[in-house]
Design a protein around this motif. Structure first.
Motif, PDB file in Angstrom:
ATOM      1  N   THR A 102     -35.766  94.371  32.990  1.00  0.00           N
ATOM      2  CA  THR A 102     -36.127  95.166  31.819  1.00  0.00           C
ATOM      3  C   THR A 102     -35.590  94.547  30.535  1.00  0.00           C
ATOM      4  N   VAL A 103     -34.343  94.121  30.568  1.00  0.00           N
ATOM      5  CA  VAL A 103     -33.726  93.518  29.375  1.00  0.00           C
ATOM      6  C   VAL A 103     -34.417  92.210  29.007  1.00  0.00           C
ATOM      7  N   LEU A 104     -34.739  91.400  29.993  1.00  0.00           N
ATOM      8  CA  LEU A 104     -35.405  90.128  29.720  1.00  0.00           C
ATOM      9  C   LEU A 104     -36.781  90.352  29.097  1.00  0.00           C
ATOM     10  N   PHE A 105     -37.540  91.278  29.657  1.00  0.00           N
ATOM     11  CA  PHE A 105     -38.878  91.553  29.102  1.00  0.00           C
ATOM     12  C   PHE A 105     -38.776  92.152  27.709  1.00  0.00           C
ATOM     13  N   ALA A 106     -37.829  93.063  27.495  1.00  0.00           N
ATOM     14  CA  ALA A 106     -37.664  93.665  26.175  1.00  0.00           C
ATOM     15  C   ALA A 106     -37.261  92.613  25.140  1.00  0.00           C
ATOM     16  N   THR A 107     -36.385  91.694  25.560  1.00  0.00           N
ATOM     17  CA  THR A 107     -35.972  90.614  24.641  1.00  0.00           C
ATOM     18  C   THR A 107     -37.159  89.719  24.295  1.00  0.00           C
ATOM     19  N   GLY A 108     -37.938  89.377  25.330  1.00  0.00           N
ATOM     20  CA  GLY A 108     -39.128  88.555  25.080  1.00  0.00           C
ATOM     21  C   GLY A 108     -40.133  89.262  24.183  1.00  0.00           C
ATOM     22  N   SER A 109     -40.310  90.567  24.386  1.00  0.00           N
ATOM     23  CA  SER A 109     -41.236  91.332  23.550  1.00  0.00           C
ATOM     24  C   SER A 109     -40.755  91.398  22.109  1.00  0.00           C
ATOM     25  N   THR A 110     -39.450  91.520  21.943  1.00  0.00           N
ATOM     26  CA  THR A 110     -38.902  91.547  20.588  1.00  0.00           C
ATOM     27  C   THR A 110     -39.159  90.229  19.863  1.00  0.00           C
ATOM     28  N   LEU A 111     -38.898  89.141  20.544  1.00  0.00           N
ATOM     29  CA  LEU A 111     -39.151  87.830  19.939  1.00  0.00           C
ATOM     30  C   LEU A 111     -40.629  87.648  19.621  1.00  0.00           C
ATOM     31  N   TYR A 112     -41.483  88.106  20.530  1.00  0.00           N
ATOM     32  CA  TYR A 112     -42.932  87.997  20.299  1.00  0.00           C
ATOM     33  C   TYR A 112     -43.366  88.847  19.101  1.00  0.00           C
ATOM     34  N   ALA A 113     -42.825  90.082  19.006  1.00  0.00           N
ATOM     35  CA  ALA A 113     -43.204  90.973  17.906  1.00  0.00           C
ATOM     36  C   ALA A 113     -42.844  90.376  16.553  1.00  0.00           C
ATOM     37  N   TYR A 114     -41.684  89.711  16.476  1.00  0.00           N
ATOM     38  CA  TYR A 114     -41.251  89.120  15.204  1.00  0.00           C
ATOM     39  C   TYR A 114     -41.920  87.778  14.931  1.00  0.00           C
ATOM     40  N   SER A 115     -42.572  87.216  15.935  1.00  0.00           N
ATOM     41  CA  SER A 115     -43.256  85.935  15.721  1.00  0.00           C
ATOM     42  C   SER A 115     -44.697  86.113  15.239  1.00  0.00           C
ATOM     43  N   ILE A 116     -45.249  87.341  15.373  1.00  0.00           N
ATOM     44  CA  ILE A 116     -46.630  87.598  14.960  1.00  0.00           C
ATOM     45  C   ILE A 116     -46.693  87.790  13.452  1.00  0.00           C
ATOM     46  N   ASP A 117     -47.694  87.206  12.837  1.00  0.00           N
ATOM     47  CA  ASP A 117     -47.898  87.402  11.404  1.00  0.00           C
ATOM     48  C   ASP A 117     -48.315  88.844  11.143  1.00  0.00           C
ATOM     49  N   PRO A 118     -47.679  89.514  10.203  1.00  0.00           N
ATOM     50  CA  PRO A 118     -48.042  90.905   9.920  1.00  0.00           C
ATOM     51  C   PRO A 118     -49.422  90.999   9.279  1.00  0.00           C
ATOM     52  N   LYS A 119     -50.112  92.127   9.547  1.00  0.00           N
ATOM     53  CA  LYS A 119     -51.436  92.368   8.975  1.00  0.00           C
ATOM     54  C   LYS A 119     -51.425  93.674   8.189  1.00  0.00           C
ATOM     55  N   TRP A 120     -52.089  93.631   7.015  1.00  0.00           N
ATOM     56  CA  TRP A 120     -52.300  94.826   6.213  1.00  0.00           C
ATOM     57  C   TRP A 120     -53.734  95.310   6.408  1.00  0.00           C
ATOM     58  N   GLU A 121     -53.990  96.516   6.019  1.00  0.00           N
ATOM     59  CA  GLU A 121     -55.314  97.085   6.247  1.00  0.00           C
ATOM     60  C   GLU A 121     -55.799  97.864   5.030  1.00  0.00           C
ATOM     61  N   GLY A 122     -57.081  97.748   4.743  1.00  0.00           N
ATOM     62  CA  GLY A 122     -57.731  98.528   3.700  1.00  0.00           C
ATOM     63  C   GLY A 122     -59.006  99.126   4.240  1.00  0.00           C
ATOM     64  N   SER A 123     -59.569 100.124   3.543  1.00  0.00           N
ATOM     65  CA  SER A 123     -60.777 100.777   4.050  1.00  0.00           C
ATOM     66  C   SER A 123     -61.545 101.430   2.915  1.00  0.00           C
ATOM     67  N   PHE A 124     -62.791 101.780   3.205  1.00  0.00           N
ATOM     68  CA  PHE A 124     -63.613 102.614   2.322  1.00  0.00           C
ATOM     69  C   PHE A 124     -64.584 103.390   3.196  1.00  0.00           C
ATOM     70  N   GLN A 125     -65.187 104.418   2.607  1.00  0.00           N
ATOM     71  CA  GLN A 125     -66.146 105.252   3.336  1.00  0.00           C
ATOM     72  C   GLN A 125     -67.459 105.308   2.571  1.00  0.00           C
ATOM     73  N   ILE A 126     -68.543 105.279   3.325  1.00  0.00           N
ATOM     74  CA  ILE A 126     -69.875 105.266   2.730  1.00  0.00           C
ATOM     75  C   ILE A 126     -70.773 106.189   3.546  1.00  0.00           C
ATOM     76  N   VAL A 127     -71.729 106.845   2.869  1.00  0.00           N
ATOM     77  CA  VAL A 127     -72.641 107.776   3.530  1.00  0.00           C
ATOM     78  C   VAL A 127     -73.937 107.040   3.848  1.00  0.00           C
ATOM     79  N   ILE A 128     -74.314 107.045   5.117  1.00  0.00           N
ATOM     80  CA  ILE A 128     -75.598 106.474   5.514  1.00  0.00           C
ATOM     81  C   ILE A 128     -76.549 107.617   5.789  1.00  0.00           C
ATOM     82  N   SER A 129     -77.813 107.435   5.437  1.00  0.00           N
ATOM     83  CA  SER A 129     -78.823 108.474   5.625  1.00  0.00           C
ATOM     84  C   SER A 129     -79.886 107.933   6.530  1.00  0.00           C
TER      85      SER A 129
END
Length: 549
Positions: free
Chosen positions: A39-66
């Protein structure tokens, strides 16, 4: 021969059935070190993986289709004003598409490819790349229709925070352009379709009206509440005159009657004429007797009018040249007339609906440049990255590590074949379970062992009892059990041996087992040997490290 009073097992081939929660807990407890490490080994590996991923931001809009589903009709004659909306069902974009299909189209490269090309050029320039539309859309774009609405939620993710709003604006512009383009295309199709139908039904309506007019003129049938050119009053006058002709002294009376009958009915309605004759008869009968010539003349005229009504379908058929031959013939003429009139009326209504629909479509065509309505402008959802969720990744990694540790240790125990479950001993050994004692604290063995030794003393007919360790039980534990049993046996001997043959002369034998000290195959072999030897077994005790004292 010694009598073995112990009950044989039901089936010595049974495996470790009857798994209980305590067995699961004991499994986790005895393998806690390996599971914790995993468990500790996997958690440590997951932590390293999480900090190695480039962060992503998100934006959105809404539109009405007819968009609504288009309903086509194979029978154009069934068109009604409501059909206008059916024909215009695809005006919102996508001629006649359902909303679900519309969303799929909006996700396709045919619509979003310009946006993808813009992103690829901004990120990679003109350099060759394997970056595909499928990868870009799957990782960064999400198009979702809100449940039970026509609102489309569009979101975009990217590692470059400043790049999100420009991309969303591109997607917004592409969708607006698509809505206008599809709207124009669907309107053009609808207008062409309506023009073709309108021209077709205009020709049908003219043909139906000509047929109706010819039929009315042929039989002198009234139309729209008016009588045709051939007057019924003239016909009635002829009938009245003929009924009175040749009767001397009554010509002047005939003229008076004729004036009385038809003078109040300028339209020449035979039903009204008949009513006038009946009123005149009632008036004259109040003045003259029943044999008066004028009364007789009115009665003959009444009969003549009745006959005329029957053969002219109530006066509807008034053409002198096409008078019906009989009452049935008159009914046939009127039935056919009503069929022609209904067909002409239905065709006229359809033509009118098509002309109205064409006008409405042409007006809609003039407003075709209006795009889909934008509910919200493109904005960032949050100032913080939405991906990755480091906490979630670490938790998932820890869970996977624990599962991996459990599975690996379970597989290891299966491979060794060691027996750890007490129920397995109960099923395999041909004697009952007497007591479970904690192996980690021998100070608590005294009471249960004193009870067992007293029972052994009563069961021992000779001067010897036996103690049989099953598997690799700790010698120190066997020594401690031996000492405590001897105290309870008094002068009787206690023989300790791991070989059942060495205890063949003992009158009562106690087995000592400990989980994880013997394999399943060894346990089966020992059980079979004890049964064959008919060993006088008293029962067995379990030295369990997980048993609470």
């Amino acid at each position: 021969m010694k009598e073995n009073k112990t009950q044989l097992p039901y089936n010595i081939s049974d495996e470790e059935d009857g798994l209980e929660f305590s067995d699961v807990f004991n499994f986790l407890w005895r393998n806690k070190k390996l599971i914790t490490i995993s468990t500790v080994l996997f958690a440590t590996g997951s932590t390293l993986y999480a900090y190695s991923i480039d962060p992503k931001w998100e934006g959105s809009f809404q539109i009405v289709i007819s968009s609504t589903k288009k309903q086509r009709s194979s029978d154009a004659g069934s068109l009604s004003p409501g059909t206008i909306q059916s024909l215009m069902g695809g005006l919102g974009g996508g001629f006649g598409m359902e909303l679900g299909t519309e969303v799929v189209v909006l996700e396709s490269p045919s619509v979003l490819m310009p946006v993808f090309n813009y992103v690829k050029k901004q990120k990679y320039g003109d350099e060759p790349t394997t970056y595909s539309y499928k990868s870009w859309f799957g990782e960064n774009v999400r198009v979702r229709r809100l449940p039970k609405t026509k609102v489309l939620d569009v979101s975009y993710r990217d590692t470059d925070k400043s790049f999100i709003i420009p991309v969303l604006n591109k997607i917004k512009d592409v969708y607006k352009e698509y809505s206008i383009r599809e709207r124009k295309q669907s309107l053009d199709k609808a207008v062409d379709y309506a023009k073709r139908l309108s021209a077709e039904y205009k020709e049908k309506a003219e043909k139906s009206n000509r047929e109706l007019d010819n039929y009315e003129m042929r039989y002198g049938i009234r139309s729209n509440g008016k009588w045709a050119a051939s007057t019924n009053s003239g016909n009635l006058a002829k009938i009245v005159s003929s009924s009175l002709r040749g009767r001397s002294g009554l010509i002047s009376t005939a003229g008076a009657l004729q004036s009385a009958v038809t003078g109040g009915n300028k339209a020449g309605d035979p039903i009204a004429d008949l009513a006038s004759i009946n009123r005149e008869l009632i008036r004259r009968r109040s003045i003259f007797n029943e044999n008066d010539p004028t009364i007789k003349a009115l009665e003959r005229e009444r009969d003549s009018v009745r006959e005329y009504i029957e053969i002219s379908a109530g006066g509807s058929i008034s053409s002198p040249s096409e008078q019906p031959r009989s009452r049935e013939h008159a009914q046939e003429i009127m039935v056919r007339y009503k069929q022609i009139a209904r067909s002409a009326q239905r065709t006229y209504r359809t033509q009118t609906s098509l002309e109205d629909m064409l006008i409405e479509l042409q007006l809609e065509q003039a407003r075709a440049d209006k795009p889909w309505e934008l509910i919200s402008t493109p904005t960032l959802i949050d100032d913080f990255p939405v991906f990755p969720s480091k906490k979630t990744i670490v938790i998932i990694g820890a869970i996977l590590g624990g599962l991996f540790g459990c599975l690996s240790t379970f597989a290891r125990e299966k491979m060794t074949g060691k027996v750890y479950i007490v129920n397995a001993f109960t099923k395999q050994l041909p004697c009952p379970l007497l007591q479970e004692v904690p192996s980690s604290d021998n100070s608590r063995w005294k009471r249960p062992l004193s009870i067992i030794s007293a029972q052994m003393s009563r069961n021992t007919s000779t001067s010897s009892a036996g103690l049989l360790p099953v598997g690799d039980v700790d010698p120190e534990d066997i020594k401690e059990i031996d000492n405590q049993l001897r105290n309870g046996l008094g002068k009787k001997d206690l023989t300790v041996s791991s070989d059942p043959l060495s205890l063949k002369d003992c009158s009562s034998i106690l087995l000592v087992v400990e989980p994880g000290k013997i394999t399943s195959s060894e346990l089966k072999a020992l059980s079979s040997q004890l049964i064959i030897q008919n060993t006088p077994l008293m029962g067995f005790i379990v030295l369990d490290p997980y048993t609470k004292a």
